[in-house]
Design a protein around this motif. Structure first.
Motif, PDB file in Angstrom:
ATOM      1  N   ARG A 114    -108.232  41.052   7.693  1.00  0.00           N
ATOM      2  CA  ARG A 114    -108.594  42.419   6.930  1.00  0.00           C
ATOM      3  C   ARG A 114    -106.610  43.102   7.133  1.00  0.00           C
ATOM      4  N   SER A 173    -114.135  43.641   2.226  1.00  0.00           N
ATOM      5  CA  SER A 173    -113.734  44.532   0.980  1.00  0.00           C
ATOM      6  C   SER A 173    -112.792  43.931   0.390  1.00  0.00           C
ATOM      7  N   THR A 174    -112.717  43.618  -0.984  1.00  0.00           N
ATOM      8  CA  THR A 174    -111.665  43.540  -2.522  1.00  0.00           C
ATOM      9  C   THR A 174    -110.187  44.968  -2.613  1.00  0.00           C
ATOM     10  N   ARG A 175    -111.404  46.086  -2.433  1.00  0.00           N
ATOM     11  CA  ARG A 175    -110.631  46.614  -2.390  1.00  0.00           C
ATOM     12  C   ARG A 175    -109.178  46.922  -1.990  1.00  0.00           C
ATOM     13  N   ALA A 178    -108.720  48.947   1.543  1.00  0.00           N
ATOM     14  CA  ALA A 178    -109.878  48.822   2.565  1.00  0.00           C
ATOM     15  C   ALA A 178    -109.702  49.500   3.733  1.00  0.00           C
ATOM     16  N   TYR A 179    -108.935  48.191   4.617  1.00  0.00           N
ATOM     17  CA  TYR A 179    -108.591  48.519   5.942  1.00  0.00           C
ATOM     18  C   TYR A 179    -107.376  48.907   6.263  1.00  0.00           C
TER      19      TYR A 179
END
Length: 301
Positions: A114, A173-175, A178-179
């Motif tokens: 992440r 998440s692949t955005r 996002a993390y």
């Protein structure tokens, strides 16, 4: 920036007094406008003078802090590539990859991924900013290296795409970004430095030195990660991602040190010290991130 980026208030004193995490997050957001930006922010925001002013205040502060950590290094009179390689290989910072190989839990590895997603979902892009600022030889060599990073003409083999596929296979998440909320200052600063070096043509030597250190220190740790990921039985997509880097970066390190950095130092001697500065910054920030992460896991670094 969503409503009136041109009306952003520029206050150098407020920027100087910002908490380090707030300043780092703000700089990441402002520099991100020069990548893909944000769906709910006008594309014109990237070039609004108030936005640029705040970004520049934060960039100047970041560069000053990075240089304050840099002890300096004697630029070699000959064999620049060998001296740079030795400088990088002499680094003895803590290794997260070695811990993943033998001891890390699945939960710990997912946390590592992440944090790493902040860079790897736009892998190679910061260095690409430097391409038009280089002389002929380094430009050709960087284009060759980046061609591999961008999948050698195959969209499905872009390294950033491979990482996104691995994140999806792991249920993450692949955005992009996002993390961010869970990333510590060290991760934000590492990403900000790469963008700063790439976006500021004055720092082209630092950008390529950073790239060289990144590539030289990638292949062996990627091998440790492959073995650790297999030990844990994690998705084959993430194993494949790091296996790709075991092979690719064993070639990229030679391109980066010999055909990019050494030739750049010959063509533009005034960039030679900044090449070492960029390499040091990469190693120093990787070590800071590693100590932070291992500390969270209760591991002495």
């Amino acid at each position: 920036m969503r409503t009136d980026p041109g009306g952003l208030v520029t206050d150098a004193a407020a920027v100087a007094l910002a908490e380090p995490e707030d300043a780092a997050l703000t700089l990441w957001v402002l520099q991100e406008l020069s990548y893909r930006g944000f769906q709910d922010v006008p594309e014109t925001a990237e070039w609004e003078p108030p936005v640029l002013a705040v970004r520049r205040h934060l960039q100047v502060d970041l560069e000053a802090r990075l240089r304050s950590r840099w002890p300096g290094h004697q630029v070699p009179e000959s064999d620049f590539a060998e001296a740079l390689l030795q400088f990088i290989q002499d680094d003895d910072g803590p290794s997260v990859a070695s811990y993943v190989h033998t001891h890390a839990t699945e939960e710990q590895v997912l946390e590592l991924l992440r944090w790493r997603s902040i860079y790897h979902l736009k892998e190679a892009d910061p260095s690409t900013w430097t391409l038009p600022r280089l002389t002929r030889g380094p430009k050709a060599a960087l284009a060759e290296l980046q061609y591999d990073e961008y999948g050698a003409g195959r969209p499905d083999r872009l390294h950033a795409h491979l990482f996104a596929e691995a994140m999806a296979a792991l249920g993450l998440s692949t955005r992009p970004g996002a993390y961010l909320d869970e990333c510590p200052l060290e991760v934000l600063e590492m990403n900000n430095a790469m963008s700063l070096f790439g976006l500021d043509g004055r720092l082209r030597g630092a950008s390529m030195g950073h790239l060289a250190a990144f590539e030289v220190t990638s292949s062996v740790p990627s091998g440790h990660l492959v073995r650790g990921l297999r030990r844990l039985g994690l998705a084959e997509e993430i194993v494949e991602y790091y296996a790709e880097h075991v092979i690719a970066d064993s070639v990229h390190d030679q391109l980066a040190t010999r055909l990019i950095c050494a030739v750049l130092a010959e063509d533009e001697p005034e960039q030679a010290e900044d090449i070492f500065f960029g390499a040091f910054t990469c190693l120093d920030q990787e070590a800071r991130c590693a100590r932070t992460l291992l500390g969270r896991w209760g591991v002495a670094a």
